[in-house]
Motif scaffolding. Structure first.
Motif, PDB file in Angstrom:
ATOM      1  N   SER A 178      41.255  38.269  48.200  1.00 42.43           N
ATOM      2  CA  SER A 178      39.969  38.941  48.030  1.00 42.43           C
ATOM      3  C   SER A 178      39.124  38.809  49.294  1.00 42.43           C
ATOM      4  N   ARG A 195      42.511  47.934  48.180  1.00 40.88           N
ATOM      5  CA  ARG A 195      41.361  47.695  47.303  1.00 40.88           C
ATOM      6  C   ARG A 195      41.790  47.086  45.972  1.00 40.88           C
ATOM      7  N   GLY A 231      41.768  43.519  46.062  1.00 43.69           N
ATOM      8  CA  GLY A 231      40.503  42.904  46.429  1.00 43.69           C
ATOM      9  C   GLY A 231      40.235  42.900  47.919  1.00 43.69           C
ATOM     10  N   ASP A 252      43.464  42.280  41.783  1.00 39.56           N
ATOM     11  CA  ASP A 252      42.112  41.838  41.469  1.00 39.56           C
ATOM     12  C   ASP A 252      41.582  42.628  40.274  1.00 39.56           C
ATOM     13  N   PRO A 253      41.399  41.990  39.101  1.00 40.76           N
ATOM     14  CA  PRO A 253      40.932  42.732  37.926  1.00 40.76           C
ATOM     15  C   PRO A 253      39.589  43.408  38.149  1.00 40.76           C
ATOM     16  N   ASP A 254      38.737  42.788  38.958  1.00 42.52           N
ATOM     17  CA  ASP A 254      37.417  43.371  39.190  1.00 42.52           C
ATOM     18  C   ASP A 254      37.481  44.644  40.027  1.00 42.52           C
ATOM     19  N   ALA A 255      38.584  44.822  40.771  1.00 45.21           N
ATOM     20  CA  ALA A 255      38.685  45.989  41.652  1.00 45.21           C
ATOM     21  C   ALA A 255      39.165  47.237  40.916  1.00 45.21           C
ATOM     22  N   ASP A 296      38.305  48.866  38.227  1.00 40.02           N
ATOM     23  CA  ASP A 296      37.314  49.846  37.790  1.00 40.02           C
ATOM     24  C   ASP A 296      36.651  50.579  38.943  1.00 40.02           C
ATOM     25  N   THR A 297      36.867  50.121  40.178  1.00 41.66           N
ATOM     26  CA  THR A 297      36.222  50.744  41.343  1.00 41.66           C
ATOM     27  C   THR A 297      37.174  51.636  42.131  1.00 41.66           C
TER      28      THR A 297
END
Length: 334
Positions: free
Chosen positions: A94, A113, A116, A2-5, A7-8
């Motif tokens: 996700s 994580r 996702g 998950d690309p959005d994950a 950075d977290t």
């Protein structure tokens, strides 16, 4: 992934030191390796000018014989963690919940994580009792890292049955199972077993391991695995080590004897968890930083176990050779 994950999620702290002057008690690897590893590696290196055969027939056959499964059920990976990432990428969507023991290997939550998924943390001594229906996957580390306790085979089998009924994948990380007499769950329908050559064979830098799976999941993992996942030397050395069952038996005997000796001594100063693994988790009333410095002053490193979720006053020490263990016991004043 998950690309959005990305950075977290942070990197995870581990044991291990690159300082050759220190005896490393922070990483749980065998200080000995099977005879013949260097010559097998050198011979295989001469063939590294070509791509490895992607069927990894010899490696798969050796791994299958080692665990008593079929070669088709073996999924070669560049270490156990690479196998765990592969499984997570195939299974997790996700928002999926994944039940993870705590305290345990911190990479589980990170890998979930990154795909996702949502880690659901469960006390490690309760993980085998959960209802798997609410989760896409359940993870068990057997024996558990960093506590060292193993789970009874019958208990895991019952969990596997419940997971299969709920259509929940059960991942059992057996990185340290070689140190016990407990049988593997490899080959059990609905269960994916992760294995590594890192711990029992003392080769963390080789990066060789495998998954064991059955049915549709085995087929999906075999399709999704990276091409040429193992280098030619890693595959050759891995096959060589997996055939050396005498080395494994000798290691089990040595570690069991030294672990009990160390536990008896360490118990004079620490609260020491029962362990079936090549390490001991020690709870202390002293500042953890002071213990780490005392060890370093004696030319040793121990693991700061406060980096594990839920632990705030613990160190973890590996079981090494007897003379090295004596140095550690002296450094910790026990």
């Amino acid at each position: 992934m998950d690309p959005d994950a990305i950075d977290t999620v942070d990197r995870v702290a581990h044991g291990g030191t690159a300082d050759p002057e220190l005896v490393d008690f922070s990483a749980n690897t065998n200080p000995q390796t099977p005879d013949g590893v260097a010559s097998v590696y050198e011979s295989a290196l001469s063939a590294a000018g070509q791509y490895p055969a992607d069927d990894y027939y010899e490696f798969r056959a050796a791994a299958a014989d080692y665990l008593g499964v079929t070669g088709a059920q073996i999924i070669p990976t560049a270490g156990g963690l690479a196998g765990i990432r592969l499984l997570c990428s195939v299974v997790i969507d996700s928002g999926d919940s994944v039940a993870i023991p705590t305290p345990s290997f911190s990479e589980y939550a990170r890998e979930v994580r990154l795909q996702g998924g949502e880690p659901t943390f469960v006390p490690h001594d309760e993980i085998t009792d959960i209802d798997p229906a609410a989760h896409r996957m359940v993870i068990v580390c057997n024996p558990n890292n960093p506590t060292g306790e193993s789970y009874a085979h019958a208990t895991l089998q019952k969990l596997a049955d419940r997971c299969r009924d709920a259509d929940t994948v059960l991942l059992i990380d057996e990185a340290f199972l070689d140190y016990t007499a407990e049988p593997s769950l490899a080959g059990t329908p609905g269960v994916v077993v992760a294995r590594s050559l890192t711990k029992i064979f003392g080769l963390p830098g080789l990066r060789a391991g495998f998954l064991v799976a059955t049915g549709d999941l085995q087929e999906q993992l075999d399709v999704a695995r990276p091409t040429w996942a193992l280098s030619t030397p890693a595959a050759a050395v891995g096959a060589h080590c997996l055939r050396d069952t005498e080395f494994v038996a000798e290691t089990q005997e040595r570690v069991a004897a030294e672990r009990e000796r160390m536990r008896d001594r360490l118990a004079d100063r620490f609260r020491v968890s029962p362990s079936d693994a090549p390490f001991l988790l020690c709870e202390t009333s002293d500042p953890v930083g002071d213990l780490i410095e005392d060890a370093r002053a004696a030319g040793l490193t121990v693991r700061d176990a406060t980096t594990f979720r839920g632990l705030d006053s613990h160190i973890r020490v590996a079981v090494k050779r007897p003379e090295q263990n004596d140095r550690l016991l002296a450094a910790l004043d026990v």
